[in-house]
Design a protein around this motif. Sequence first.
Motif, PDB file in Angstrom:
ATOM      1  N   TYR A 343      20.218  66.598 -15.352  1.00  0.00           N
ATOM      2  CA  TYR A 343      20.612  65.310 -15.875  1.00  0.00           C
ATOM      3  C   TYR A 343      19.341  64.430 -16.503  1.00  0.00           C
ATOM      4  O   TYR A 343      18.236  64.686 -15.823  1.00  0.00           O
ATOM      5  N   ALA A 344      19.723  63.575 -17.336  1.00  0.00           N
ATOM      6  CA  ALA A 344      18.862  62.703 -17.767  1.00  0.00           C
ATOM      7  C   ALA A 344      19.165  61.196 -17.703  1.00  0.00           C
ATOM      8  O   ALA A 344      20.325  60.783 -17.832  1.00  0.00           O
ATOM      9  N   MET A 345      18.228  60.414 -17.457  1.00  0.00           N
ATOM     10  CA  MET A 345      18.527  59.017 -17.339  1.00  0.00           C
ATOM     11  C   MET A 345      17.460  57.975 -17.851  1.00  0.00           C
ATOM     12  O   MET A 345      16.282  58.413 -17.621  1.00  0.00           O
ATOM     13  N   LEU A 346      17.848  56.932 -18.472  1.00  0.00           N
ATOM     14  CA  LEU A 346      16.975  55.897 -18.732  1.00  0.00           C
ATOM     15  C   LEU A 346      16.960  54.824 -17.992  1.00  0.00           C
ATOM     16  O   LEU A 346      17.890  54.674 -17.299  1.00  0.00           O
ATOM     17  N   SER A 347      15.776  54.212 -17.768  1.00  0.00           N
ATOM     18  CA  SER A 347      15.806  53.200 -16.785  1.00  0.00           C
ATOM     19  C   SER A 347      14.517  52.112 -16.945  1.00  0.00           C
ATOM     20  O   SER A 347      13.791  52.189 -18.112  1.00  0.00           O
ATOM     21  N   ARG A 348      14.659  51.029 -16.554  1.00  0.00           N
ATOM     22  CA  ARG A 348      13.383  50.119 -16.631  1.00  0.00           C
ATOM     23  C   ARG A 348      12.991  49.654 -15.287  1.00  0.00           C
ATOM     24  O   ARG A 348      13.288  48.520 -14.557  1.00  0.00           O
ATOM     25  N   ILE A 349      12.229  50.446 -14.581  1.00  0.00           N
ATOM     26  CA  ILE A 349      11.867  50.394 -13.091  1.00  0.00           C
ATOM     27  C   ILE A 349      11.075  49.246 -12.991  1.00  0.00           C
ATOM     28  O   ILE A 349      11.041  48.609 -11.870  1.00  0.00           O
ATOM     29  N   ASP A 350      10.317  48.566 -14.168  1.00  0.00           N
ATOM     30  CA  ASP A 350       9.174  47.729 -13.749  1.00  0.00           C
ATOM     31  C   ASP A 350       9.701  46.333 -14.394  1.00  0.00           C
ATOM     32  O   ASP A 350       9.030  45.260 -14.292  1.00  0.00           O
ATOM     33  N   GLY A 351      10.836  46.503 -14.818  1.00  0.00           N
ATOM     34  CA  GLY A 351      11.477  45.256 -15.288  1.00  0.00           C
ATOM     35  C   GLY A 351      10.996  44.995 -17.084  1.00  0.00           C
ATOM     36  O   GLY A 351      11.557  43.929 -17.406  1.00  0.00           O
ATOM     37  N   VAL A 352      10.051  45.731 -17.388  1.00  0.00           N
ATOM     38  CA  VAL A 352       9.314  45.292 -18.735  1.00  0.00           C
ATOM     39  C   VAL A 352       9.608  46.465 -19.624  1.00  0.00           C
ATOM     40  O   VAL A 352       9.939  46.334 -20.838  1.00  0.00           O
ATOM     41  N   ASN A 353       9.572  47.775 -19.193  1.00  0.00           N
ATOM     42  CA  ASN A 353       9.555  48.848 -20.173  1.00  0.00           C
ATOM     43  C   ASN A 353      10.630  49.924 -20.089  1.00  0.00           C
ATOM     44  O   ASN A 353      11.105  50.097 -18.966  1.00  0.00           O
ATOM     45  N   ASN A 354      10.778  50.798 -21.138  1.00  0.00           N
ATOM     46  CA  ASN A 354      12.096  51.724 -20.851  1.00  0.00           C
ATOM     47  C   ASN A 354      11.324  52.921 -20.358  1.00  0.00           C
ATOM     48  O   ASN A 354      10.123  53.443 -20.721  1.00  0.00           O
TER      49      ASN A 354
END
Length: 489
Positions: A343-354
């Motif tokens: 499975y693959a997922m996009l995220s923005r864990i730091d609130g700034v970057n992809n």
Amino acid sequence: MRVPIIRKNIIFTPDSKRVVARYFMNGDERTQQMVMRIMMLDEKQVLETLEQTLREFARRHRNISSVFLKHCEKIRPVIETMQLDYDAISLDRKMLIGSYCTMEYAIESAAIFNPSIIEDFDQTGLEMGEKRVIISFRATGEGHISSIVFRRGILDRNNNLQVMKIGHHIDKAEIEHKTLYNKERFLMKLYEMHTDDKYIAQIMQDLPGEFEYAVLKSMVKTSLSDPSISQERRTALEEIIWLANSFYDLSFKHDSDITERVIFPISESESRGIEDARFVRFDDDHDDSHRVMATYTAYNGHTILPKLISTEDFYTFRVMPLHGAGAQNKNLALFPRKIKGKYAMLSRIDGVNNYIMYSDRVTQWNTPILLQEPRFAWEFTQIGNCGSPLWTTEGWLVITHGVGTMRRYCIGASLFDLDDPSKEIGRLKEPLLSPLEDEREGYVPNVVYSCGAIIHNNSLILPYAVSDYSSTYAVVDLVDLLMALKSSK
């Protein structure tokens, strides 16, 4: 190179007539006083008051009498503390009591925004070039409480959208909590939530490797009843039961239209809203199965919890929290298929970057890899996705959002390698979509935003929100967009 974009003239606006019958409880003491007053009425008075209520509200809700009975049952413990025989209370009196524990809530009164669009499971009976679609929205009412609502429509060969008529009643789902939990995974999520370690140990140490929901809830309830409990311990215990309540199944009655189904906040983990669901049709190459999944953010007024919802028919839904170092913050979006078996997922864990992540389990996400940082002035504050990636022959098309000066949100686009989506092929230097002058006013000014697009008739169909108030959609020629992306390096 600017890519031509066609804005369509369909606008989805808030509708304050769309209401649900919501449980209302005004505290034990005031509820007891209310029940006592009802118990002092004779049966004739009970029937007259109930009939008047049903005349006014029965046409606004499907089977409102059963809702009243259900809400009366919710306060059964309160009634029984009054030394009343609950079973001896007449059916009419129970319905009347339940009606005082019910209120209408207008789910769309403030806004209907942040849409996503997917292909419907049913594509029968259509003409060449047509596609039946389901559009989801974040609906917001009083107190900024958000829920998920749906519309069904048909895109024609010219990418015009015919929206189906909406139903008259709004149905909330029946809920069934998960009954058995894995202790190791449960503890892992508590640590990710930064729940105080010493209080976790106190309540969890006596539980077996697989424990029952009822046992945990009973232990927490006993601990919370201690009058000398500290506020820190109370908060930790509430977070433990809050997490347990975030696993559940939803089911809607089959006589409801999809426009009549609302996924309304049910568990404590999302008591203040269900935000920004990114729906995607997931195709499993292993067994050729298809299901629809969405990531969304649960919010209780203090803490956010990334969650996953899954369905194969839009009648039954499975809801569960996401785990792992990468399941933090907002803006998670699942790829529509596995990549090299994962499975693959996009995220923005730091609130700034992809970021991008890979996993063997759809609910477990670790080791996020930095994918994109803000590069252009219109996205200097942050960059994130606007929904799940779209497969094209040239690469994975990711619709992005960027935040610039004055917190203005614009929509962009990027292209990534099909076999290795961590490799960027191209990225638009200018926004694909920016707020026009007549799109700047709303609940949150200067925002255009989307939670998911599709490709139809070699065009990008991009639904988007207008200033967190209403929604519409735009169409982009896919050839033009891909050409611009490939030449943008």
